[in-house]
Write a protein that holds these residues in place. Structure first.
Motif, short mmCIF file in Angstrom:
data_model
loop_
_atom_site.label_atom_id
_atom_site.label_comp_id
_atom_site.label_asym_id
_atom_site.label_seq_id
_atom_site.Cartn_x
_atom_site.Cartn_y
_atom_site.Cartn_z
N LEU A 157 0.81 -1.22 0.00
CA LEU A 157 0.00 0.00 0.00
C LEU A 157 0.85 1.27 0.00
O LEU A 157 0.30 2.38 0.12
N ASP A 158 2.17 1.14 -0.13
CA ASP A 158 3.07 2.30 -0.10
C ASP A 158 2.89 3.12 1.17
O ASP A 158 2.69 4.34 1.14
N ASN A 205 -4.23 0.64 -9.05
CA ASN A 205 -5.31 1.61 -9.05
C ASN A 205 -5.85 1.87 -7.64
O ASN A 205 -6.17 3.00 -7.26
N ASN A 206 -5.96 0.79 -6.83
CA ASN A 206 -6.47 0.92 -5.47
C ASN A 206 -5.52 1.71 -4.58
O ASN A 206 -5.95 2.46 -3.70
N VAL A 207 -4.23 1.52 -4.78
CA VAL A 207 -3.23 2.25 -4.00
C VAL A 207 -3.24 3.73 -4.40
O VAL A 207 -3.17 4.63 -3.54
N THR A 208 -3.37 3.99 -5.69
CA THR A 208 -3.45 5.37 -6.17
C THR A 208 -4.64 6.09 -5.54
O THR A 208 -4.51 7.22 -5.02
N GLU A 245 -7.27 9.88 -1.77
CA GLU A 245 -8.39 10.15 -0.87
C GLU A 245 -7.96 10.36 0.57
O GLU A 245 -8.44 11.27 1.24
N VAL A 246 -7.05 9.52 1.07
CA VAL A 246 -6.69 9.57 2.48
C VAL A 246 -5.56 10.56 2.75
O VAL A 246 -5.57 11.27 3.77
N THR A 250 7.58 -1.01 -6.65
CA THR A 250 7.23 -2.25 -5.93
C THR A 250 5.75 -2.56 -6.08
O THR A 250 5.36 -3.68 -6.38
N VAL A 251 4.90 -1.55 -5.86
CA VAL A 251 3.46 -1.75 -6.00
C VAL A 251 3.10 -2.11 -7.44
O VAL A 251 2.27 -3.01 -7.69
#
Length: 326
Positions: free
Chosen positions: A139-140, A290-293, A298-299, A310-311
């Motif tokens: 998740l970086d 895409n989910n990590v981006t 957002e957060v 890596t991701v």
């Protein structure tokens, strides 16, 4: 959305020790120090946590703490226990705003030394250090601190406050001991724990995490009404069952800021998933990249975020293994 319900809470109850201790901060230092010394502490070498230089720099203004609820009913917190609940409490060091990210236990990710697997297994394979490094690499993130509680602790906390009131639906009734029809009930610790862990019902893991939040919200709301004597008793029940690498001195240093903390958001992650059955069922992020981006947008308010190499590599491996690319 239902899976964004409960803005006050999962982290609140697991971190209830801090909230309670703020109430007690009017006491003398040795009293508070004595309470904090009841915590079960370990030290983790920072290199084990695999925080990248990119995450270190981009998230320098955020203190991200991993909160694990494990499937042990005994006071064991090491390898062999899956993390049934995974929450990231993200604290903005400037605004003191807190965001809670629930990571779904069946999420298909890369676990160092074990290949692609469910994220819940990371804790079982390598306890907190591997679970944290799995979150960081997939998740970086820059997580360096954690708190773990087991199911026994949740049950004892609820019993110690004389239960909680929860509405039970007809679909949930068969799963809860001694309940025979839908209605609103005063649940014991065992009943509340069983309710929170229901898996085989409409909504699956998304609804399950919502139930967990509802239970913990009910606990937090009830604890707010306690006087000092009852809070003190609850502290003595809870702290010996908390496993963490956060030093007592660091918790104490947080006291002046805690009244300013405000939980403003609670989300489930990954945002987009698709189920697949191989040797077992997995929730596949579509795509991990895409989910990590979206998470960082957002957060952490990182517009135009570019995930680490890596991701991207892990994301491609997941896509190749599952065939799910969008």
């Amino acid at each position: 959305m239902k899976k964004k319900k409960g803005l006050k809470v999962f982290g609140t109850i697991v971190l209830i020790l801090i909230i309670i201790l703020v109430v007690l901060v009017g006491g003398i230092f040795w009293f508070i120090q004595d309470k904090l010394n009841k915590l079960q502490r370990i030290d983790i070498k920072e290199e084990e946590l695999m925080v990248s230089s990119q995450a270190e720099a981009s998230l320098s203004n955020y203190r991200n703490i991993a909160i694990f609820g494990i499937d042990s009913r005994e006071d064991t917190y090491e390898k062999g226990n899956r993390s049934d609940c995974i929450i990231i409490a993200s604290i903005n060091n400037t605004t003191k705003e807190v965001k809670l990210i629930s990571v779904y236990r069946d999420t298909y990710v890369q676990i160092e030394g074990h290949g692609l697997d469910k994220i819940t297994h990371a804790y079982s394979y390598g306890s907190a250090p591997l679970a944290i490094s799995t979150l960081n690499t997939n998740l970086d993130l820059n997580i360096k601190e954690f708190i773990t509680v087991n199911f026994d602790a949740v049950k004892e906390i609820i019993d110690s406050i004389d239960g909680i009131t929860m509405p039970i639906t007809a679909e949930e009734v068969p799963h809860i001991p001694s309940i025979t029809k839908a209605g609103t009930y005063q649940l014991t610790g065992e009943q509340a724990l069983t309710y929170a862990r229901i898996r085989y019902a409409t909504g699956g893991d998304y609804k399950r995490t919502e139930r967990m939040r509802d239970v913990l919200t009910a606990v937090a709301n009830k604890v707010k009404t306690f006087d000092i004597s009852r809070l003190n008793k609850l502290v003595d029940t809870l702290l010996p069952k908390v496993y963490t690498n956060i030093k007592a001195s660091d918790i104490f240093a947080m006291f002046p800021s805690i009244p300013n903390f405000k939980i403003i958001q609670s989300i489930g992650w990954p945002y987009e998933t698709k189920g697949i059955t191989m040797d077992r069922w997995y929730g596949v992020p579509i795509t991990l990249e895409n989910n990590v981006t979206k998470l960082h947008n957002e957060v952490f308010n990182e517009t135009n975020y570019q995930p680490s190499e890596t991701v991207k590599t892990i994301s491609n491996k997941i896509a190749e293994k599952t065939g799910y690319r969008k």
